[in-house]
Design an enzyme around this catalytic site. Structure first.
Site, mmCIF file in Angstrom:
data_model
loop_
_atom_site.group_PDB
_atom_site.id
_atom_site.type_symbol
_atom_site.label_atom_id
_atom_site.label_comp_id
_atom_site.label_asym_id
_atom_site.label_seq_id
_atom_site.Cartn_x
_atom_site.Cartn_y
_atom_site.Cartn_z
ATOM 1 N N ASP A 199 -12.138 12.170 4.975
ATOM 2 C CA ASP A 199 -12.479 10.833 5.491
ATOM 3 C C ASP A 199 -12.566 9.797 4.379
ATOM 4 O OD1 ASP A 199 -12.621 11.733 8.019
ATOM 5 O OD2 ASP A 199 -14.818 11.824 8.140
ATOM 6 N N ASN A 200 -12.369 10.247 3.135
ATOM 7 C CA ASN A 200 -12.543 9.338 2.010
ATOM 8 C C ASN A 200 -11.228 8.759 1.536
ATOM 9 O OD1 ASN A 200 -15.361 9.679 1.774
ATOM 10 N ND2 ASN A 200 -15.020 11.661 0.794
ATOM 11 N N GLN B 194 -15.818 11.881 15.514
ATOM 12 C CA GLN B 194 -15.445 12.148 14.120
ATOM 13 C C GLN B 194 -13.984 12.610 14.011
ATOM 14 O OE1 GLN B 194 -17.684 10.945 12.120
ATOM 15 N NE2 GLN B 194 -16.561 11.567 10.306
ATOM 16 N N ASP C 237 0.839 -1.204 0.000
ATOM 17 C CA ASP C 237 0.000 0.000 0.000
ATOM 18 C C ASP C 237 0.870 1.248 0.000
ATOM 19 O OD1 ASP C 237 -2.379 -1.334 0.034
ATOM 20 O OD2 ASP C 237 -2.657 -1.234 2.204
ATOM 21 N N ASP D 295 -11.371 -4.493 6.169
ATOM 22 C CA ASP D 295 -10.418 -5.598 6.359
ATOM 23 C C ASP D 295 -10.226 -5.881 7.846
ATOM 24 O OD1 ASP D 295 -10.064 -5.579 3.623
ATOM 25 O OD2 ASP D 295 -8.170 -4.482 3.684
#
Length: 350
Positions: A135-136, A294, A23, A305
């Site tokens: 947050d994406n 948040q 990653d 995962d």
């Protein structure tokens, strides 16, 4: 004194097979997403137009490298939750004979996962760019070597198949359907024939859309199916369920044909911060996730995962479904506070 004899895990009890990827995560801006035609929250396979993305993301941002790939992440988290003994989890997948491959081997070892990679030199080790905005996270996977896994060159070898036979619980993410459906079927049939537990994940909307045929070939052998709300909705659409109600989709999915009738299929759909939906016997139950501020959410990449990893850690110890889900919620809650699918030294899960 009466002692509760809890089952303990032994080496190679949990078997995972999938796409080992390195990653590469970085915070990007909307311009970057637009340039490469990416949605803010998505998972796709890299096409030619994305080749430059990998070079650019490394150049323009503070980058973090983590051993990844959906299945490998999950078995690593299961191992972390279990702690001892080491090597409860086995992992198979294909890498290249290169620097990134060496990193993956080192990282698997550090995570105490018993990784047996098929190593080849035609393709480089696969990578996954995690493009983070707020947050994406938009994931672009360049499978490369991961795509070269060969059943006859690896899974079928006696020494490797012996490790498969040792396991009691099997987990393969849907992503691997794009690589080696014949390997998945061999493992799934072994689990079914021996009344062991085979788990699978819908993984991404594109799997149901474009790999429906291999997915449905494996489905009769699936004892536990995972997915999130978007994947569940896409799966329902592709199968013509004609409902958007997630509980109803779970129920309909549970009732799809099944090979081993000794085990009723369990379907578990996560919904981000909303309740997790699971089939329990003939009904469907909602399980609330742990509260989180948040502001404590750093990176939702890996939450799914992690949920599976936590769930599997309890499943391997033969805990009931409610406990498996609780462990899944705990692991996901830990992972979303950190960048990448990383975790503290030890869990504090009670």
């Amino acid at each position: 004194m009466f002692l509760d004899i809890m089952p303990t895990a032994s080496e190679n009890t949990l078997f995972g097979m999938g796409n080992p990827l390195l990653d590469i995560s970085a915070v990007v801006d909307k311009d970057f997403l637009d340039k490469f035609g990416l949605k803010p929250n998505d998972q796709i396979l890299a096409e030619d137009k994305h080749k430059a993305l990998f070079a650019e993301i490394v150049k323009r941002n503070k980058v973090e490298y983590h051993a990844g790939g959906s299945t490998q992440n999950s078995v690593k988290i299961a191992q972390w939750m279990i702690q001892k003994p080491h090597k409860v989890a086995t992992f198979f997948g294909c890498i290249g004979t290169d620097h990134f491959g060496e990193i993956l081997k080192k990282k698997a070892e550090e995570a105490h996962v018993d990784a047996h990679y098929y190593e080849q030199n035609e393709e480089p080790t696969g990578t996954c760019a995690a493009c983070i905005t707020g947050d994406n996270r938009s994931l672009v996977a360049n499978l490369a070597a991961a795509n070269c896994y060969k059943k006859e060159k690896h899974l079928d070898l006696d020494s490797n198949w012996d490790l498969v036979k040792k396991a009691k619980v099997y987990y393969i993410a849907g992503f691997f359907l794009t690589v080696s459906p014949e390997s998945i079927l061999k493992v799934a049939k072994h689990a079914s024939d021996n009344n062991k537990i085979f788990c699978m994940n819908l993984s991404a909307p594109f799997i149901s859309q474009f790999f429906k045929e291999p997915l449905m070939q494996v489905m009769p052998y699936v004892d536990i199916l995972f997915g999130n709300e978007t994947e569940a909705a896409t799966f329902a659409k592709v199968l013509g369920f004609e409902t958007e109600d997630i509980a109803e989709i779970a129920k309909r999915t549970q009732n799809l044909p099944k090979d081993n009738t000794k085990r009723q299929r369990v379907v578990v759909f996560t919904q981000g911060k909303d309740d997790t939906v699971a089939t329990v016997g003939e009904g469907v139950t909602m399980f609330p996730v742990l509260d989180i501020d948040q502001n404590d959410i750093v990176d939702t990449n890996g939450a799914g995962d992690a949920f599976v990893g936590g769930f599997l850690s309890a499943l391997v110890l033969e805990h009931p479904l409610e406990e498996c889900i609780r462990a899944g919620h705990y692991a996901a809650n830990v992972i979303i506070r950190r960048v990448g699918c990383t975790f503290p030294e030890k869990p504090d899960f009670q």
